[in-house]
Design a protein around this motif. Sequence first.
Motif, PDB file in Angstrom:
ATOM      1  N   LEU A   1       1.021  -1.199   0.143  1.00 53.22           N
ATOM      2  CA  LEU A   1      -0.185   0.075   0.030  1.00 53.22           C
ATOM      3  C   LEU A   1       0.692   1.590   0.381  1.00 53.22           C
ATOM      4  CD1 LEU A   1      -2.608   1.133   0.765  1.00 53.22           C
ATOM      5  CD2 LEU A   1      -2.504   1.163   2.813  1.00 53.22           C
ATOM      6  N   PHE A   2       1.499   1.297   0.334  1.00 49.88           N
ATOM      7  CA  PHE A   2       2.846   2.290   1.241  1.00 49.88           C
ATOM      8  C   PHE A   2       4.114   2.620  -0.211  1.00 49.88           C
ATOM      9  CE2 PHE A   2       0.531   2.461   5.037  1.00 49.88           C
ATOM     10  CZ  PHE A   2      -0.333   3.561   4.213  1.00 49.88           C
ATOM     11  N   LEU A   3       4.379   1.815  -1.285  1.00 52.21           N
ATOM     12  CA  LEU A   3       5.272   1.338  -2.368  1.00 52.21           C
ATOM     13  C   LEU A   3       5.400   2.639  -1.820  1.00 52.21           C
ATOM     14  CD1 LEU A   3       7.281  -0.825  -2.770  1.00 52.21           C
ATOM     15  CD2 LEU A   3       5.497  -1.381  -4.762  1.00 52.21           C
ATOM     16  N   PRO A   4       5.130   3.457  -2.628  1.00 56.32           N
ATOM     17  CA  PRO A   4       5.345   4.527  -3.637  1.00 56.32           C
ATOM     18  C   PRO A   4       5.380   5.745  -2.299  1.00 56.32           C
ATOM     19  CG  PRO A   4       2.951   4.056  -4.517  1.00 56.32           C
ATOM     20  CD  PRO A   4       2.922   3.280  -3.139  1.00 56.32           C
ATOM     21  N   ALA A   5       5.166   5.917  -1.241  1.00 56.95           N
ATOM     22  CA  ALA A   5       5.967   6.939  -0.558  1.00 56.95           C
ATOM     23  C   ALA A   5       7.507   5.950  -0.261  1.00 56.95           C
ATOM     24  CB  ALA A   5       4.816   7.023   0.977  1.00 56.95           C
ATOM     25  N   ILE A   6       7.681   4.986  -0.147  1.00 54.94           N
ATOM     26  CA  ILE A   6       8.772   4.048   0.213  1.00 54.94           C
ATOM     27  C   ILE A   6       9.819   4.530  -0.021  1.00 54.94           C
ATOM     28  CG2 ILE A   6       9.842   2.174   1.175  1.00 54.94           C
ATOM     29  CD1 ILE A   6       6.786   0.827   1.999  1.00 54.94           C
ATOM     30  N   LYS A   7       9.200   3.894  -1.403  1.00 53.36           N
ATOM     31  CA  LYS A   7      10.330   4.479  -2.774  1.00 53.36           C
ATOM     32  C   LYS A   7      11.247   6.026  -2.255  1.00 53.36           C
ATOM     33  CE  LYS A   7      11.248   0.569  -3.663  1.00 53.36           C
ATOM     34  NZ  LYS A   7      12.252  -0.610  -3.117  1.00 53.36           N
ATOM     35  N   LEU A   8      10.149   6.775  -2.278  1.00 53.93           N
ATOM     36  CA  LEU A   8      10.238   7.908  -2.531  1.00 53.93           C
ATOM     37  C   LEU A   8      11.075   8.245  -0.752  1.00 53.93           C
ATOM     38  CD1 LEU A   8       9.880  11.345  -3.666  1.00 53.93           C
ATOM     39  CD2 LEU A   8       8.320  11.534  -2.042  1.00 53.93           C
ATOM     40  N   GLU A   9      10.781   7.955   0.488  1.00 55.06           N
ATOM     41  CA  GLU A   9      11.765   8.092   1.065  1.00 55.06           C
ATOM     42  C   GLU A   9      12.900   7.677   0.800  1.00 55.06           C
ATOM     43  OE1 GLU A   9      11.519   7.775   5.803  1.00 55.06           O
ATOM     44  OE2 GLU A   9       9.883   6.692   5.121  1.00 55.06           O
ATOM     45  N   GLU A  10      13.477   6.311   0.131  1.00 54.65           N
ATOM     46  CA  GLU A  10      14.199   5.905   0.068  1.00 54.65           C
ATOM     47  C   GLU A  10      15.239   6.628  -0.535  1.00 54.65           C
ATOM     48  OE1 GLU A  10      13.360   2.042  -0.856  1.00 54.65           O
ATOM     49  OE2 GLU A  10      13.349   1.014   1.609  1.00 54.65           O
ATOM     50  N   SER A  11      14.463   6.594  -1.258  1.00 56.81           N
ATOM     51  CA  SER A  11      15.815   7.725  -2.851  1.00 56.81           C
ATOM     52  C   SER A  11      16.184   8.373  -2.001  1.00 56.81           C
ATOM     53  CB  SER A  11      14.630   7.429  -3.510  1.00 56.81           C
ATOM     54  OG  SER A  11      13.479   8.346  -4.094  1.00 56.81           O
ATOM     55  N   ILE A  12      14.934  10.342  -1.187  1.00 54.28           N
ATOM     56  CA  ILE A  12      15.828  11.427  -0.108  1.00 54.28           C
ATOM     57  C   ILE A  12      16.875  10.566   0.399  1.00 54.28           C
ATOM     58  CG2 ILE A  12      14.753  12.851   0.580  1.00 54.28           C
ATOM     59  CD1 ILE A  12      12.404  12.238  -0.563  1.00 54.28           C
ATOM     60  N   VAL A  13      16.500   9.687   1.401  1.00 52.75           N
ATOM     61  CA  VAL A  13      18.054   9.497   2.176  1.00 52.75           C
ATOM     62  C   VAL A  13      18.962   9.215   1.436  1.00 52.75           C
ATOM     63  CG1 VAL A  13      18.335   6.975   3.889  1.00 52.75           C
ATOM     64  CG2 VAL A  13      16.020   9.311   3.822  1.00 52.75           C
ATOM     65  N   ASN A  14      18.853   8.305   0.539  1.00 53.27           N
ATOM     66  CA  ASN A  14      20.405   7.493  -0.512  1.00 53.27           C
ATOM     67  C   ASN A  14      20.308   8.933  -0.583  1.00 53.27           C
ATOM     68  OD1 ASN A  14      19.563   5.016   0.354  1.00 53.27           O
ATOM     69  ND2 ASN A  14      18.826   4.567  -1.127  1.00 53.27           N
ATOM     70  N   TYR A  15      20.040   9.440  -1.802  1.00 53.58           N
ATOM     71  CA  TYR A  15      20.562  10.543  -2.305  1.00 53.58           C
ATOM     72  C   TYR A  15      21.090  11.146  -1.254  1.00 53.58           C
ATOM     73  CZ  TYR A  15      20.857  15.435  -4.792  1.00 53.58           C
ATOM     74  OH  TYR A  15      21.593  16.369  -4.813  1.00 53.58           O
ATOM     75  N   PHE A  16      20.753  12.262  -0.180  1.00 56.65           N
ATOM     76  CA  PHE A  16      21.091  12.501   1.010  1.00 56.65           C
ATOM     77  C   PHE A  16      23.178  11.958   2.162  1.00 56.65           C
ATOM     78  CE2 PHE A  16      17.553  15.093   0.732  1.00 56.65           C
ATOM     79  CZ  PHE A  16      18.427  16.065   0.198  1.00 56.65           C
ATOM     80  N   HIS A  17      22.516  10.588   1.661  1.00 57.22           N
ATOM     81  CA  HIS A  17      23.714  10.225   1.971  1.00 57.22           C
ATOM     82  C   HIS A  17      24.780   9.125   1.126  1.00 57.22           C
ATOM     83  CE1 HIS A  17      22.118   8.619   6.362  1.00 57.22           C
ATOM     84  NE2 HIS A  17      21.218   9.058   5.666  1.00 57.22           N
ATOM     85  N   ASN A  18      24.843   9.321   0.137  1.00 56.87           N
ATOM     86  CA  ASN A  18      25.654   9.559  -1.101  1.00 56.87           C
ATOM     87  C   ASN A  18      26.609  10.141  -1.565  1.00 56.87           C
ATOM     88  OD1 ASN A  18      25.490   6.135  -0.600  1.00 56.87           O
ATOM     89  ND2 ASN A  18      24.058   6.139  -1.739  1.00 56.87           N
ATOM     90  N   ARG A  19      26.316  11.448  -0.942  1.00 55.79           N
ATOM     91  CA  ARG A  19      26.734  12.534  -1.952  1.00 55.79           C
ATOM     92  C   ARG A  19      28.329  13.160  -1.614  1.00 55.79           C
ATOM     93  NH1 ARG A  19      24.134  18.395  -0.212  1.00 55.79           N
ATOM     94  NH2 ARG A  19      23.382  18.913  -2.707  1.00 55.79           N
TER      95      ARG A  19
END
Length: 83
Positions: free
Chosen positions: A65-83
């Motif tokens: 049910l929350f897969l779109p929100a999960i993927k959005l959160e994961e991509s934002i977190v991974n972007y900032f952690h891997n800068r």
Amino acid sequence: MEKSSKFILILLSLLGLYFLGYVYARLFVFHAVERYLGAEGKAYPRQDYITKRDQPAGEGWEYQLFLPAIKLEESIVNYFHNR
């Protein structure tokens, strides 16, 4: 009220309820797991993913049910952690 403005109001209300539901699920149902893609001590990027407690990622109707929100959160977190 016009039909289009009612539709936009209903759509925004549903979107708001969806994200409030995700916030609740994120606090009480899901948790984040850190995984490093390289060997221990190497400077490889970190990957965080969200999963239901005590289950692998992708299990349960809540996850689907929350897969779109999960993927959005994961991509934002991974972007900032891997800068």
